[in-house]
Design an enzyme around this catalytic site. Structure first.
Site, PDB file in Angstrom:
ATOM      1  CG  ASP A 296      -2.175   0.948   1.070  1.00 24.72           C
ATOM      2  OD1 ASP A 296      -2.472   1.201   0.295  1.00 24.72           O
ATOM      3  OD2 ASP A 296      -2.428   0.970   2.023  1.00 24.72           O
ATOM      4  N   GLY A 297       1.196   1.973  -0.875  1.00 24.91           N
ATOM      5  CA  GLY A 297       0.960   3.538  -0.651  1.00 24.91           C
ATOM      6  C   GLY A 297       2.077   4.129  -2.033  1.00 24.91           C
TER       7      GLY A 297
ATOM      8  N   GLY B 299       0.094   5.188  -4.854  1.00 27.09           N
ATOM      9  CA  GLY B 299      -0.206   6.378  -4.803  1.00 27.09           C
ATOM     10  C   GLY B 299      -0.050   7.077  -4.473  1.00 27.09           C
TER      11      GLY B 299
ATOM     12  CD1 TRP C 162       6.911   7.469  -1.700  1.00 23.11           C
ATOM     13  CD2 TRP C 162       7.026   7.271  -3.816  1.00 23.11           C
ATOM     14  NE1 TRP C 162       8.522   7.050  -2.129  1.00 23.11           N
ATOM     15  CE2 TRP C 162       8.670   7.038  -3.312  1.00 23.11           C
ATOM     16  CE3 TRP C 162       6.923   6.990  -5.149  1.00 23.11           C
ATOM     17  CZ2 TRP C 162       9.193   6.722  -3.895  1.00 23.11           C
ATOM     18  CZ3 TRP C 162       7.744   6.815  -6.622  1.00 23.11           C
ATOM     19  CH2 TRP C 162       8.832   6.801  -5.747  1.00 23.11           C
TER      20      TRP C 162
ATOM     21  NE  ARG D 274      -3.468   6.460  -7.570  1.00 25.89           N
ATOM     22  CZ  ARG D 274      -3.949   6.097  -6.677  1.00 25.89           C
ATOM     23  NH1 ARG D 274      -4.075   7.326  -5.172  1.00 25.89           N
ATOM     24  NH2 ARG D 274      -4.201   4.919  -6.119  1.00 25.89           N
TER      25      ARG D 274
ATOM     26  CG  HIS E  14       0.463   1.793  -8.718  1.00 18.15           C
ATOM     27  ND1 HIS E  14       0.194   1.090  -7.869  1.00 18.15           N
ATOM     28  CD2 HIS E  14      -0.190   2.721  -9.600  1.00 18.15           C
ATOM     29  CE1 HIS E  14      -0.935   2.120  -7.432  1.00 18.15           C
ATOM     30  NE2 HIS E  14      -1.344   3.000  -8.802  1.00 18.15           N
TER      31      HIS E  14
ATOM     32  CB  THR F  98     -12.919  -7.426  -4.857  1.00 20.10           C
ATOM     33  OG1 THR F  98     -12.570  -7.417  -3.736  1.00 20.10           O
ATOM     34  CG2 THR F  98     -12.557  -8.889  -5.323  1.00 20.10           C
ATOM     35  CD  GLU F  99     -12.811  -4.793  -2.333  1.00 25.37           C
ATOM     36  OE1 GLU F  99     -13.638  -5.893  -2.276  1.00 25.37           O
ATOM     37  OE2 GLU F  99     -11.677  -5.261  -2.574  1.00 25.37           O
TER      38      GLU F  99
ATOM     39  CD1 TRP G 250     -12.509  -5.935 -10.243  1.00 23.48           C
ATOM     40  CD2 TRP G 250     -11.102  -4.424 -12.094  1.00 23.48           C
ATOM     41  NE1 TRP G 250     -11.907  -7.029 -10.749  1.00 23.48           N
ATOM     42  CE2 TRP G 250     -10.834  -6.750 -11.614  1.00 23.48           C
ATOM     43  CE3 TRP G 250     -10.579  -4.498 -12.912  1.00 23.48           C
ATOM     44  CZ2 TRP G 250     -10.548  -7.863 -12.402  1.00 23.48           C
ATOM     45  CZ3 TRP G 250     -10.728  -4.841 -14.029  1.00 23.48           C
ATOM     46  CH2 TRP G 250     -10.010  -6.517 -14.149  1.00 23.48           C
TER      47      TRP G 250
ATOM     48  CG  LEU H 287       9.692 -17.569  -1.920  1.00 19.53           C
ATOM     49  CD1 LEU H 287       8.812 -17.588  -0.199  1.00 19.53           C
ATOM     50  CD2 LEU H 287       9.697 -16.473  -1.662  1.00 19.53           C
TER      51      LEU H 287
ATOM     52  CB  SER I 210      -7.558  -3.808   2.963  1.00 19.17           C
ATOM     53  OG  SER I 210      -6.837  -2.052   3.299  1.00 19.17           O
TER      54      SER I 210
END
Length: 240
Positions: free
Chosen positions: A18-19, A21, A23, A31, A35, A64-65, A67, A129, A194
């Site tokens: 997170d962060g 955008g 930043w 934004r 990314h 899912t949010e 979008w 991993l 979230s």
């Protein structure tokens, strides 16, 4: 880092990346710039996780949010995913890392699905991993899909409702067969899950930092591991 006990590392680390955008906007940049900068943080954290010998690293890449964001930003995120997989898959395989996508992958753009499929096939036999990339992922959606799957098993006479237990539910989640996260890392100063791994986070330790994801580096990952080893994990019991 001298304080780190390599014999007591978490098996599964989850990260909400997170962060990006915020930043970028603080630097007067779009934004998308944030990314792209966040991809370098992902690259470094994956390398550290493999070096430490962690079993699973799950990163929240697209919910899912998400979008609901402007189409241009969504397109950029999907393009970055494809670019990352194409550029990194050889190094990931060289480090014995297995790549998996979790979420409703069928709803992603074709280019993203194809890149994920190639990465999964190329890395399928790797035994180090496991890198779970959560895409079009929502914890509630995951639980709904698990309930549907279990319901079909009951309706088909394969499963007795009386035999439904926690293991049955876990076995029908995207993370089936994997240990639950031992620690959740959340950058950018927010204090919420979230809609991420809602079932799996039942006894997960949280490590929160105000560091934005594009600034998150090896030192922060190691700090989280050291702090994790100081936690007293009782899983609902009393301290011995």
């Amino acid at each position: 880092m001298e304080q780190l006990d390599l014999s007591r590392l978490p098996r599964h680390v989850a990260i909400i990346m997170d962060g990006n955008g915020r930043w970028a906007l603080r630097r007067g940049m779009p934004r998308a710039y944030g990314h792209r900068a966040g991809v370098e943080s992902l690259r470094e954290v994956v390398r550290v996780s493999a070096e430490l010998g962690l079993q699973v690293l799950t990163v929240y890449a697209f919910s899912t949010e998400n979008w609901k964001r402007p189409q241009e930003e969504v397109d950029i995120l999907m393009d970055l995913l494809v670019e990352y997989l194409h550029k990194e898959i050889d190094e990931l395989c060289g480090n014995n890392i297995r790549v998996r996508a979790i979420g409703k992958i069928g709803d992603l753009p074709r280019s993203a699905r194809e890149a994920l499929d190639i990465a999964a096939r190329k890395s399928d036999n790797n035994t180090g991993l496991t890198l779970n990339i959560a895409l079009n992922y929502g914890g509630r959606t995951e639980l709904v899909e698990a309930v549907k799957s279990i319901g079909f098993s009951v309706a088909g006479g394969v499963l007795d409702p009386e035999n439904i237990n926690e293991k049955v539910i876990s076995d029908n989640l995207y993370t089936a067969g994997q240990p639950d996260p031992d620690i959740l890392i959340r950058p950018a100063g927010d204090y919420r899950v979230s809609n991420f791994l809602l079932w799996q986070l039942a006894y997960t330790e949280f490590w929160l930092t105000t560091v934005m994801w594009p600034d998150f580096r090896r030192v922060h990952m190691l700090q989280a591991m050291v702090d994790f080893q100081k936690r007293d994990r009782r899983f609902g019991g009393l301290k011995k």
